[in-house]
Enzyme design. Structure first.
Site, PDB file in Angstrom:
ATOM      1  N   THR A   1       5.545  -6.344   1.478  1.00  0.00           N
ATOM      2  CA  THR A   1       6.309  -7.448   0.864  1.00  0.00           C
ATOM      3  C   THR A   1       5.933  -8.800   1.483  1.00  0.00           C
ATOM      4  O   THR A   1       5.921  -9.805   0.802  1.00  0.00           O
ATOM      5  CB  THR A   1       7.836  -7.226   0.955  1.00  0.00           C
ATOM      6  OG1 THR A   1       8.185  -6.972   2.314  1.00  0.00           O
ATOM      7  CG2 THR A   1       8.303  -6.084   0.080  1.00  0.00           C
TER       8      THR A   1
ATOM      9  N   PRO B   1       5.952  -7.276  -4.322  1.00  0.00           N
ATOM     10  CA  PRO B   1       7.346  -6.837  -4.304  1.00  0.00           C
ATOM     11  C   PRO B   1       7.473  -5.328  -4.147  1.00  0.00           C
ATOM     12  O   PRO B   1       6.594  -4.581  -4.589  1.00  0.00           O
ATOM     13  CB  PRO B   1       7.906  -7.291  -5.666  1.00  0.00           C
ATOM     14  CG  PRO B   1       6.738  -7.665  -6.490  1.00  0.00           C
ATOM     15  CD  PRO B   1       5.550  -7.846  -5.613  1.00  0.00           C
ATOM     16  N   ASP B   2       8.552  -4.882  -3.494  1.00  0.00           N
ATOM     17  CA  ASP B   2       8.803  -3.443  -3.415  1.00  0.00           C
ATOM     18  C   ASP B   2       9.599  -3.025  -4.644  1.00  0.00           C
ATOM     19  O   ASP B   2       9.728  -3.801  -5.613  1.00  0.00           O
ATOM     20  CB  ASP B   2       9.494  -3.069  -2.092  1.00  0.00           C
ATOM     21  CG  ASP B   2      10.876  -3.697  -1.942  1.00  0.00           C
ATOM     22  OD1 ASP B   2      11.383  -4.300  -2.915  1.00  0.00           O
ATOM     23  OD2 ASP B   2      11.467  -3.575  -0.858  1.00  0.00           O
ATOM     24  N   PHE B   3      10.127  -1.799  -4.636  1.00  0.00           N
ATOM     25  CA  PHE B   3      10.916  -1.330  -5.776  1.00  0.00           C
ATOM     26  C   PHE B   3      12.397  -1.641  -5.609  1.00  0.00           C
ATOM     27  O   PHE B   3      13.053  -2.117  -6.507  1.00  0.00           O
ATOM     28  CB  PHE B   3      10.765   0.194  -5.931  1.00  0.00           C
ATOM     29  CG  PHE B   3       9.515   0.629  -6.668  1.00  0.00           C
ATOM     30  CD1 PHE B   3       8.682  -0.298  -7.284  1.00  0.00           C
ATOM     31  CD2 PHE B   3       9.182   1.982  -6.744  1.00  0.00           C
ATOM     32  CE1 PHE B   3       7.541   0.109  -7.955  1.00  0.00           C
ATOM     33  CE2 PHE B   3       8.039   2.394  -7.428  1.00  0.00           C
ATOM     34  CZ  PHE B   3       7.220   1.448  -8.027  1.00  0.00           C
ATOM     35  N   ARG B   4      12.955  -1.325  -4.411  1.00  0.00           N
ATOM     36  CA  ARG B   4      14.410  -1.229  -4.288  1.00  0.00           C
ATOM     37  C   ARG B   4      15.107  -2.386  -3.581  1.00  0.00           C
ATOM     38  O   ARG B   4      16.329  -2.386  -3.490  1.00  0.00           O
ATOM     39  CB  ARG B   4      14.779   0.106  -3.621  1.00  0.00           C
ATOM     40  CG  ARG B   4      14.462   1.279  -4.526  1.00  0.00           C
ATOM     41  CD  ARG B   4      14.731   2.617  -3.905  1.00  0.00           C
ATOM     42  NE  ARG B   4      14.399   3.688  -4.852  1.00  0.00           N
ATOM     43  CZ  ARG B   4      13.176   4.136  -5.092  1.00  0.00           C
ATOM     44  NH1 ARG B   4      12.159   3.620  -4.445  1.00  0.00           N
ATOM     45  NH2 ARG B   4      12.964   5.094  -5.982  1.00  0.00           N
TER      46      ARG B   4
ATOM     47  N   ASN C   1       2.096   3.518  -0.274  1.00  0.00           N
ATOM     48  CA  ASN C   1       1.572   2.354  -1.007  1.00  0.00           C
ATOM     49  C   ASN C   1       0.259   2.679  -1.701  1.00  0.00           C
ATOM     50  O   ASN C   1      -0.496   3.546  -1.274  1.00  0.00           O
ATOM     51  CB  ASN C   1       1.391   1.167  -0.060  1.00  0.00           C
ATOM     52  CG  ASN C   1       2.711   0.623   0.415  1.00  0.00           C
ATOM     53  OD1 ASN C   1       3.752   1.033  -0.099  1.00  0.00           O
ATOM     54  ND2 ASN C   1       2.681  -0.276   1.368  1.00  0.00           N
TER      55      ASN C   1
ATOM     56  N   ASP D   1      -1.755  -0.093  -2.656  1.00  0.00           N
ATOM     57  CA  ASP D   1      -2.411  -1.401  -2.722  1.00  0.00           C
ATOM     58  C   ASP D   1      -3.715  -1.532  -1.928  1.00  0.00           C
ATOM     59  O   ASP D   1      -4.427  -2.531  -2.061  1.00  0.00           O
ATOM     60  CB  ASP D   1      -1.429  -2.502  -2.291  1.00  0.00           C
ATOM     61  CG  ASP D   1      -0.822  -2.262  -0.909  1.00  0.00           C
ATOM     62  OD1 ASP D   1      -1.521  -1.723  -0.037  1.00  0.00           O
ATOM     63  OD2 ASP D   1       0.358  -2.627  -0.714  1.00  0.00           O
TER      64      ASP D   1
ATOM     65  N   HIS E   1       0.407   8.456  -2.609  1.00  0.00           N
ATOM     66  CA  HIS E   1       0.583   8.147  -4.031  1.00  0.00           C
ATOM     67  C   HIS E   1      -0.663   7.544  -4.675  1.00  0.00           C
ATOM     68  O   HIS E   1      -0.579   6.922  -5.730  1.00  0.00           O
ATOM     69  CB  HIS E   1       1.805   7.223  -4.209  1.00  0.00           C
ATOM     70  CG  HIS E   1       3.096   7.898  -3.857  1.00  0.00           C
ATOM     71  ND1 HIS E   1       4.236   7.222  -3.512  1.00  0.00           N
ATOM     72  CD2 HIS E   1       3.424   9.227  -3.808  1.00  0.00           C
ATOM     73  CE1 HIS E   1       5.211   8.091  -3.251  1.00  0.00           C
ATOM     74  NE2 HIS E   1       4.737   9.303  -3.421  1.00  0.00           N
TER      75      HIS E   1
ATOM     76  N   CYS F   1     -12.048   8.394 -15.536  1.00  0.00           N
ATOM     77  CA  CYS F   1     -11.984   8.723 -16.960  1.00  0.00           C
ATOM     78  C   CYS F   1     -11.259  10.057 -17.112  1.00  0.00           C
ATOM     79  O   CYS F   1     -11.561  11.018 -16.390  1.00  0.00           O
ATOM     80  CB  CYS F   1     -13.403   8.817 -17.531  1.00  0.00           C
ATOM     81  SG  CYS F   1     -13.405   9.443 -19.221  1.00  0.00           S
TER      82      CYS F   1
ATOM     83  N   SER G   1      12.337   2.998   1.841  1.00  0.00           N
ATOM     84  CA  SER G   1      13.733   3.400   1.619  1.00  0.00           C
ATOM     85  C   SER G   1      13.910   4.898   1.859  1.00  0.00           C
ATOM     86  O   SER G   1      15.021   5.400   1.886  1.00  0.00           O
ATOM     87  CB  SER G   1      14.148   3.057   0.181  1.00  0.00           C
ATOM     88  OG  SER G   1      13.347   3.784  -0.734  1.00  0.00           O
TER      89      SER G   1
HETATM   90  P1  CNA Z   1      11.183   1.062  -1.856  1.00  0.00           P
HETATM   91  O1  CNA Z   1      12.023   2.199  -2.322  1.00  0.00           O
HETATM   92  O2  CNA Z   1      11.070  -0.127  -2.704  1.00  0.00           O
HETATM   93  O3  CNA Z   1      11.776   0.628  -0.422  1.00  0.00           O
HETATM   94  C1  CNA Z   1      11.245  -0.424   0.312  1.00  0.00           C
HETATM   95  C2  CNA Z   1      12.032  -0.522   1.612  1.00  0.00           C
HETATM   96  O4  CNA Z   1      11.388  -1.470   2.444  1.00  0.00           O
HETATM   97  C3  CNA Z   1      13.477  -1.015   1.416  1.00  0.00           C
HETATM   98  O5  CNA Z   1      14.342  -0.154   2.156  1.00  0.00           O
HETATM   99  C4  CNA Z   1      13.472  -2.429   2.002  1.00  0.00           C
HETATM  100  O6  CNA Z   1      14.674  -2.734   2.684  1.00  0.00           O
HETATM  101  C5  CNA Z   1      12.344  -2.360   2.993  1.00  0.00           C
HETATM  102  N1  CNA Z   1      11.635  -3.630   3.202  1.00  0.00           N
HETATM  103  C6  CNA Z   1      11.229  -4.527   2.271  1.00  0.00           C
HETATM  104  N2  CNA Z   1      10.529  -5.517   2.838  1.00  0.00           N
HETATM  105  C7  CNA Z   1      10.498  -5.242   4.166  1.00  0.00           C
HETATM  106  C8  CNA Z   1       9.911  -5.885   5.290  1.00  0.00           C
HETATM  107  N3  CNA Z   1       9.203  -7.010   5.170  1.00  0.00           N
HETATM  108  N4  CNA Z   1      10.089  -5.329   6.519  1.00  0.00           N
HETATM  109  C9  CNA Z   1      10.818  -4.185   6.675  1.00  0.00           C
HETATM  110  N5  CNA Z   1      11.377  -3.536   5.645  1.00  0.00           N
HETATM  111  C10 CNA Z   1      11.204  -4.039   4.407  1.00  0.00           C
HETATM  112  O7  CNA Z   1       9.695   1.544  -1.505  1.00  0.00           O
HETATM  113  P2  CNA Z   1       9.184   2.932  -0.924  1.00  0.00           P
HETATM  114  O8  CNA Z   1       7.808   2.715  -0.491  1.00  0.00           O
HETATM  115  O9  CNA Z   1      10.146   3.541  -0.002  1.00  0.00           O
HETATM  116  O10 CNA Z   1       9.194   3.822  -2.268  1.00  0.00           O
HETATM  117  C11 CNA Z   1       8.096   4.503  -2.611  1.00  0.00           C
HETATM  118  C12 CNA Z   1       7.397   3.971  -3.871  1.00  0.00           C
HETATM  119  C13 CNA Z   1       7.230   2.499  -3.948  1.00  0.00           C
HETATM  120  C14 CNA Z   1       6.009   4.507  -3.806  1.00  0.00           C
HETATM  121  O11 CNA Z   1       5.808   5.373  -4.864  1.00  0.00           O
HETATM  122  C15 CNA Z   1       5.064   3.306  -3.928  1.00  0.00           C
HETATM  123  O12 CNA Z   1       3.911   3.604  -4.656  1.00  0.00           O
HETATM  124  C16 CNA Z   1       5.870   2.266  -4.581  1.00  0.00           C
HETATM  125  N6  CNA Z   1       5.425   0.856  -4.427  1.00  0.00           N
HETATM  126  C17 CNA Z   1       4.279   0.534  -3.759  1.00  0.00           C
HETATM  127  C18 CNA Z   1       3.906  -0.785  -3.629  1.00  0.00           C
HETATM  128  C19 CNA Z   1       2.641  -1.124  -2.894  1.00  0.00           C
HETATM  129  O13 CNA Z   1       1.690  -0.363  -2.947  1.00  0.00           O
HETATM  130  N7  CNA Z   1       2.605  -2.236  -2.169  1.00  0.00           N
HETATM  131  C20 CNA Z   1       4.689  -1.796  -4.200  1.00  0.00           C
HETATM  132  C21 CNA Z   1       5.864  -1.428  -4.889  1.00  0.00           C
HETATM  133  C22 CNA Z   1       6.214  -0.097  -4.991  1.00  0.00           C
END
Ligand code: CNA
Length: 239
Positions: free
Chosen positions: A27, A32-35, A103, A105, A120, A128, A190
């Site tokens: 992030t 952006p993350d998901f949650r 991730n 990315d 993932h 293909c 998360s």
């Molecule tokens: P999530 O469920 O979105 O959780 C992210 C967690 O990180 C939350 O608990 C936040 O509080 C915490 N968080 C956010 N920013 C910070 C920070 N700077 N420092 C510390 N904590 C932080 O994401 P998960 O990875 O747990 O869920 C898994 C999914 C999200 C996977 O399938 C991924 O592929 C998917 N995803 C990946 C990306 C990427 O590759 N960058 C982006 C968005 C989603």
């Protein structure tokens, strides 16, 4: 500051560290993350994000899938932050044995990490669906709305979509590293996406460290809990 000093001491004294992370690691690189409150799951689309990133949606709505995927999961200008570069430096020093990431990315590799287990998959690998021909991310971006192979087949990202299974070799390998680790650092996740999140239950080492902005189900198991920005935490460490 006390927590950073504790973390520094653990890292200085550990020789078998494994990192398990998620979207929160990136992030600070503006992905952006998901949650989180400003995460992808808060945005309004015709279908929930989990639906639009599912195996069935890819099958039946390729154009809509690619529109959503490219606009929400691909950030070509994103660069590694202090968390990515700190982990790469720990591996170089021989302390960190593996980065296990949810991730997609590719930022850990861009920062210099070598042993990265991508549970993932990755946006940088695309195949293909007919002849298994390989295509890099640029090809996908240059051949929208639906990238096709030279053989006519549809190109699919090597990303685990909702409804798809994880690669068993990657899972087994991740399990091995976690179960043999002396120190496990969990960060920016998360811990709510399974089966990936269940891997951390196989840790039987000494130091369980959790660095996350929000609370998780593992908080009470952590020997050291740091509710902070992981980029900021790694910036403060001397590696
Ligand atoms: P999530 O469920 O979105 O959780 C992210 C967690 O990180 C939350 O608990 C936040 O509080 C915490 N968080 C956010 N920013 C910070 C920070 N700077 N420092 C510390 N904590 C932080 O994401 P998960 O990875 O747990 O869920 C898994 C999914 C999200 C996977 O399938 C991924 O592929 C998917 N995803 C990946 C990306 C990427 O590759 N960058 C982006 C968005 C989603």
């Amino acid at each position: 500051m006390e927590n950073i000093e504790k973390l520094q001491k653990i890292i200085d004294e550990s020789r078998n560290i494994v990192f398990f992370g998620g979207a929160g690691v990136s992030t600070a690189s503006n992905i952006p993350d998901f949650r989180s409150s400003d995460g992808l799951f808060q945005r309004k689309y015709p279908y929930p994000a989990e639906t639009m990133l599912s195996k069935d949606f890819f099958k039946g709505h390729k154009e809509e899938f690619y529109d959503f995927y490219v606009n929400n999961m691909i950030y070509p200008d994103a660069r590694p932050n202090y968390a990515h570069s700190g982990l790469a430096a720990l591996e170089k020093k021989g302390k960190l044995k593996a980065v296990i990431t949810q991730n997609i990315d590719g930022l850990h590799q861009e920062a210099g990490s070598i042993n990265v287990l991508e549970l993932h998959g990755s946006i940088h690998r695309n195949y293909c669906t007919k002849c298994r021909g390989f295509y890099p991310l640029d090809y996908v971006l240059e051949n929208l709305p639906v990238p096709l192979c030279t053989c006519g087949g549809v190109v699919k990202p090597d990303v685990v979509l909702y409804g798809e299974g994880l690669d068993t070799d990657t899972l087994d390998n991740a399990l091995k590293y976690i179960s043999e680790a002396h120190t496990l650092i969990i960060g920016g996740t998360s811990l709510s996406v399974y089966p990936a999140a269940s891997l951390v239950n196989y840790f039987k080492g000494t130091n369980l460290i959790l660095i996350n902005k929000e609370s998780t189900a593992m908080d009470r198991n952590a020997g050291l809990l740091i509710n902070d920005d992981i980029d900021k935490v790694f910036k403060a460490l001397k590696i």
